[in-house]
Design an enzyme around this catalytic site. Structure first.
Site, short mmCIF file in Angstrom:
data_model
loop_
_atom_site.label_atom_id
_atom_site.label_comp_id
_atom_site.label_asym_id
_atom_site.label_seq_id
_atom_site.Cartn_x
_atom_site.Cartn_y
_atom_site.Cartn_z
N HIS A 84 -4.64 -7.18 1.29
CA HIS A 84 -5.35 -7.10 0.12
C HIS A 84 -6.08 -8.06 -0.31
O HIS A 84 -6.29 -8.38 -1.59
CB HIS A 84 -4.37 -6.62 -1.00
CG HIS A 84 -3.66 -5.16 -0.94
ND1 HIS A 84 -4.18 -4.03 -1.69
CD2 HIS A 84 -2.84 -4.56 -0.08
CE1 HIS A 84 -3.72 -3.02 -1.44
NE2 HIS A 84 -2.68 -3.36 -0.18
N SER A 137 -6.51 1.96 12.48
CA SER A 137 -8.12 2.26 12.70
C SER A 137 -8.74 3.03 13.48
O SER A 137 -9.62 2.80 14.17
CB SER A 137 -8.95 0.85 12.45
OG SER A 137 -9.95 0.73 11.34
N ASP A 140 -12.33 -3.40 9.31
CA ASP A 140 -11.87 -2.23 10.35
C ASP A 140 -13.02 -2.44 11.38
O ASP A 140 -12.86 -2.50 12.70
CB ASP A 140 -11.43 -0.74 9.96
CG ASP A 140 -10.49 -0.70 9.14
OD1 ASP A 140 -9.87 -1.88 8.73
OD2 ASP A 140 -10.21 0.31 8.60
P1 ADP Z 1 -6.93 5.36 10.53
O1 ADP Z 1 -8.31 4.93 10.55
O2 ADP Z 1 -6.09 4.62 9.68
O3 ADP Z 1 -6.25 5.90 12.01
P2 ADP Z 1 -8.18 7.17 8.87
O4 ADP Z 1 -7.76 8.42 7.88
O5 ADP Z 1 -9.06 6.33 8.28
O6 ADP Z 1 -7.00 6.60 9.54
O7 ADP Z 1 -9.18 8.12 9.85
C1 ADP Z 1 -8.42 9.28 10.76
C2 ADP Z 1 -9.42 10.22 10.91
O8 ADP Z 1 -10.41 9.84 12.03
C3 ADP Z 1 -8.85 11.34 11.31
O9 ADP Z 1 -8.02 12.20 10.50
C4 ADP Z 1 -9.76 12.29 12.21
O10 ADP Z 1 -10.66 12.69 11.32
C5 ADP Z 1 -10.53 10.85 12.74
N1 ADP Z 1 -10.43 10.78 14.19
C6 ADP Z 1 -9.92 9.38 14.45
N2 ADP Z 1 -9.76 9.58 16.01
C7 ADP Z 1 -10.37 10.66 16.31
C8 ADP Z 1 -10.37 11.22 17.58
N3 ADP Z 1 -10.04 10.59 18.75
N4 ADP Z 1 -10.63 12.51 17.47
C9 ADP Z 1 -11.19 13.13 16.39
N5 ADP Z 1 -11.20 12.82 15.23
C10 ADP Z 1 -10.53 11.40 15.01
MG MG Z 2 -9.30 4.22 8.93
#
Ligand code: ADP
Ligand code: MG
Length: 401
Positions: free
Chosen positions: A47, A139, A185
């Site tokens: 933060h 991320s 990120d």
């Molecule tokens: P984080 O970045 O913390 O993992 P986020 O909510 O920012 O969480 O991002 C997650 C989203 O990114 C998933 O719900 C999906 O829509 C997308 N995503 C990430 N990696 C993939 C992947 N390998 N294939 C398809 N979608 C993905």
């Molecule tokens: Mg994310």
């Protein structure tokens, strides 16, 4: 990661091979190349980003890989191992009012942002595989954006130095996907170096690659996925942000970054509300902990950063009030089992915990955390032991490597 969030294919199959195999199965021919981008964890500095402060992420060895090849015209087709689904979009969805939704938006957003920046984006087929758990705060979204960006830049021979990738991927996520994220990120997944952490000044986006050679020090980081349900995380995040902005206004500074650690007592004396004082104290002391961590890492004193990590957790728990029982339990259990330091990483209300451990203690510490969870009746946590890895780029072919 172990447990239910593990990759769908056998963990023995390398993620780059899974992307290539997926490509060949989906499109009936092999890809032209494979491009990878890592997940990331923030070692310390929570933060602090929206307070114009400091963060210190490092790239994980968990990666998202895009296998890709050009296709004629302004057409993009994407398969992801995640859902086994193939989506397609054309120029209409990346120019006018049309929009790709769902996970494809992260891919279409990159095409959109490249075009907005004046690049001729090649039509392409892509196949995505990933070892980065989704929505765990590691991320996966930036990893997906950066892997796709790396593929499109190479396939199109685009003139886009990597320093400009983070802003572009962030724009894709902010403006096309519609998720308000800072620059950390995308900076981390693009700019991190193997065996280093990335000291990022969120005010001017300047970076320093700080040695973080855990392997040489006989150390490792245990990443624990708390599996805590995200409780009101968005609203709480917005509330913290507002509170910090208000406090900066009351103190007459641009951002809380401008309150130095040795000016903290004076600043707190000028604030009436106890809660606001605690929020300010977290941000100011957290910025200083990042600086102290960087100073230790610069002089190769990796083991000694443990107490700073643990102090960061206490500050998030007591002053910023963004932890939940699951992450507090994981931190306490890790420390009791011999971790040198441990803290929640990410925005809070769930997500992951990092524990700095002697490499041979990683398994016992993970076992202790799992046992503590069971004793409290929490859903079993996931865990993986990591060393800092490299940022985004093309994976060399067998002949090249
Ligand atoms: P984080 O970045 O913390 O993992 P986020 O909510 O920012 O969480 O991002 C997650 C989203 O990114 C998933 O719900 C999906 O829509 C997308 N995503 C990430 N990696 C993939 C992947 N390998 N294939 C398809 N979608 C993905
Ligand atoms: Mg994310």
């Amino acid at each position: 990661m172990s447990g239910p969030a593990a990759a769908r294919r056998p963990a023995t199959a390398d993620v780059a091979d899974r992307a290539a195999t997926g490509f060949t199965e989906a499109y009936g021919e092999p890809p032209a190349g494979r491009w990878a981008a890592p997940g990331r964890a923030n070692l310390i500095g929570e933060h602090t980003d929206y307070n114009d402060g400091f963060v210190l992420p490092f790239a994980l060895p968990l990666r998202t890989v895009a296998a890709a090849a050009p296709q004629p015209g302004e057409a993009w087709t994407v398969w992801s191992e995640l859902s086994g689904e193939t989506i397609s979009f054309g120029a209409d969805q990346v120019t006018g009012s049309g929009r790709v939704t769902g996970w494809g938006a992260y891919v279409a957003g990159v095409v959109w942002a490249l075009r907005e920046a004046g690049h001729r984006v090649p039509g392409a087929r892509l196949a995505i595989a990933s070892d980065v758990p989704l929505g765990a705060g590691l991320s996966s979204s930036a990893a997906l954006e950066a892997a796709v960006l790396a593929a499109l830049v190479d396939l199109g021979g685009l003139d886009l130095p990597t320093e400009r990738w983070p802003r572009l991927a962030q724009r894709a996520e902010n403006r096309y996907v519609g998720a308000p994220t800072g620059i950390m990120d995308q900076s981390a997944v693009v700019r991190c170096w193997d065996g280093h952490a990335l000291f990022l000044d969120c005010r001017d986006e300047s970076v320093e690659h700080v040695p973080f050679d855990l392997d040489a020090a006989g150390l490792a980081v245990l990443v624990v996925d708390s599996r805590a349900p995200h409780r009101h995380a968005d609203g709480e995040y917005a509330a913290r942000r507002t509170s910090c902005e208000r406090a900066a206004g009351l103190l007459g500074v641009t951002a809380l970054r401008d309150v130095p650690a040795d000016g903290l007592a004076g600043a707190l004396a000028r604030l009436d509300e106890e809660e606001t004082r605690r929020r300010v104290r977290h941000v100011v002391t957290e910025n200083q902990r990042v600086l102290d961590t960087v100073a230790l890492l610069r002089s190769g004193r990796v083991r000694e950063i443990g107490p700073l990590l643990t102090a960061s957790h206490a500050s998030m728990r007591d002053d910023f009030e963004i932890t939940v029982p699951e992450v507090d339990t994981a931190v306490e259990a890790a420390l009791a089992a011999g971790a040198l330091g441990a803290r929640m990483t990410g925005g809070g209300f769930g997500g992951c915990v990092l524990a700095l451990v002697d490499a041979e203690r990683a398994t016992p510490v993970a076992t202790a955390v799992t046992a503590a969870y069971a004793a409290r009746g929490f859903t079993a946590p996931g865990h993986v032991t990591v060393l800092p890895g490299p940022g985004a780029g093309r994976i060399p072919t067998e002949e090249e490597s």
